[in-house]
Design a protein around this motif. Sequence first.
Motif, PDB file in Angstrom:
ATOM      1  N   THR A  66     -20.359  25.259  12.346  1.00 16.85           N
ATOM      2  CA  THR A  66     -21.609  25.902  11.945  1.00 16.85           C
ATOM      3  C   THR A  66     -22.811  25.198  12.556  1.00 16.85           C
ATOM      4  N   VAL A  67     -22.764  23.865  12.628  1.00 17.95           N
ATOM      5  CA  VAL A  67     -23.852  23.120  13.269  1.00 17.95           C
ATOM      6  C   VAL A  67     -24.009  23.569  14.718  1.00 17.95           C
ATOM      7  N   THR A  68     -22.878  23.707  15.424  1.00 20.93           N
ATOM      8  CA  THR A  68     -22.936  24.175  16.814  1.00 20.93           C
ATOM      9  C   THR A  68     -23.553  25.560  16.886  1.00 20.93           C
ATOM     10  N   GLY A  69     -23.060  26.481  16.046  1.00 26.02           N
ATOM     11  CA  GLY A  69     -23.580  27.847  16.058  1.00 26.02           C
ATOM     12  C   GLY A  69     -25.060  27.902  15.737  1.00 26.02           C
ATOM     13  N   LEU A  70     -25.488  27.169  14.727  1.00 24.58           N
ATOM     14  CA  LEU A  70     -26.896  27.195  14.326  1.00 24.58           C
ATOM     15  C   LEU A  70     -27.799  26.570  15.389  1.00 24.58           C
TER      16      LEU A  70
END
Length: 705
Positions: free
Chosen positions: A136-140
């Motif tokens: 999620t950190v990567t996506g955000l």
Amino acid sequence: MQTETLEALLFLVPASALASLGFAAFLSFRILRLPQGTEEMRSIAAAIRQGAGAYLKRQYTTVSLFFVAMALVLSLLAAAGFLAPYVPVAFLTGGFFSGLAGFIGMRIATQANVRTAAAARESIDKSLRVAFDSGTVTGLCVVGLGLLFISLWYFFLNGNYRELDTSLRVPRITSIMLTFGMGASAMALFARVGGGIFTKAADVGADLVGKVEAGIPEDDPRNPAVIADNVGDNVGDVAGMGADLYESYVGSILSTMALASAAGLGLGGVGVPLLLAAFGLLASILGTFLVRTREGADQKALLRSLRRGVYASTFLTAVLGWFLVLLILGPDLLGVYASILSGLLAGILMGLSSEYYTSASYTPTRNLAASSQTGPATVVIRGLSLGMSSTVFPVVVVAGAIGASFFLAGGGANFNLGLYGVGLAAVGMLSTLAITLATDAYGPVADNAGGIAEMSGQPPEVRDRTDALDSLGNTTAATGKGFAIGSAALTALALIAAFQDQVQRLLLADGTRAAMDLSLLNPRVLMGLLLGATLPFLFAALTMNAVGKTAELIVAEVRRQFREIPGIMERTAAPDHAACVDICTRAAQREILAPAALAILAPILTGLVLGVEGVAGLLGGATATGFLLAVMMANAGGAWDNAKKHIEAGAYGGKGSSSHKAAVVGDTVGDPFKDTSGPSINILIKLLSMVAIVFAGVILRFSLF
């Protein structure tokens, strides 16, 4: 809508981007507070982290030289009047933030892998949560950084050219901002191809000598290439994928903004893709809270947990999109909303198609696993057949999305409005990228966690949990690749339309020609079409050959260490893991140059010889064959991988059997298919269009025709 109201509403775009980055920071701090397990687990994770950092440092040093050279070229063109003065800066910032998005994703992934393994000592739900939070950190970060700097560039340029009439201001703004996308595309190409060469060369080398020749398990610490293999998961499947989808996301928004001008929609048309992306980002953040599971969950339950978040985000984006179009474009253009829906639906269908052809839960991959009983040759033959047949449904889906988005937007009466609808379909498909990428980027973290658990000798139940997450990661990775390929096709089409619009504006300004002749009876178009159709195959050949050459070096090194370092197999001596990491790092930087040069020079050289009509043919041919080749390679590779894992789970004799060895050969062939060449073709077809748009003025001035 009043211009003042619209511009006030557009401040939601950077606000949502900042909210995304803030939430990513919160998740990062939460991950870093988690325990890292035993001392041995921390030591292994540190080696992986050090190797990934060393690779990215060397890659960014190499890439910075390219960006400086390109910025000088663009500066000279700007000084000669071919480009706006802001273009070189836009190019540099596009590349910088594309690389930054991938770097942040890689950094958090190399911190989360050991924490995921440690959480697996307690429960599968906690382990899933850590890995998914990392994804999620990567996506955000990918979406947040892309949207933030698109919006900031828009506000800056809109203010700078405020004295111009809207009909002149919008084309000026969007043509400059497309160069931002070219920088992102160039960085994505280096990150995806370089990372793909690294990860698959290490993986192939480790498998061929470790599994097939030495008969030791995957991720066995006695294998000298095992650390390089785990490093590769991060630099290829996290940093590379992050830069890749950052470029897709930015490209779809920028091309649709450019098409708004040709469609006569003014600032309202420019604002819709920006706000749709912002709403999709907020919906994705909400969707992440729905990803939960229970202890003992099987593959279907784990997949259901991830899908719950994706589908909820998609539904919420669809609802918000209706209000957005109604508010900004008015009830007369609600057909444009149907274009958004077609993109959202196409994204889901592309993912489901990839899942069907690559998951061991379905017939195609199960039949592929069964073919291993007759040896590796039949595995390779059946895998290639599976990949080729898997192209049919995605083509129907994307063709349907193109037709639906074009005509429902009003393309029958207004051609340019139809093209704007196609662009919005691409933005719609990518609007929930934050959570879609989260389900993809979580996979390498789970894979690394399994490797750390194996190398540190964790209890069997820990490896069982990480294996379940890793197997799910293979399915979500295949789904993510299908999603990325579909979005690339729609984005590439929108960029081709933006190229045509850019050329038409330049022709009108010059006054020497009335229009482009894009008839297939035009020899220049047909010549460009054939040249373009060849490019993805040549590009795939270069990248596959690069993996093969580098893997040969790894195989030789692993064999040397087994031969010359006594005690490796008896665990009384440690292998030299750093040597394999260094070989992959140096080879990846060397082998990336030819594919990168092909992608950047092909449209320029074609244009100088065949003119803008030849370039249009080139872009169309590359998009058509590139889409098919990327789908075939991604699905064949994913199916080979999951067929091997299906056998490792106990089918047809299980690990160590002749069927397993045959499946390992198929998986080895499929590795560069699905993780190097296939995904890189997505970037190729978009970068070709970006380069063509930026150099359109030069091509018109200096072409032989």
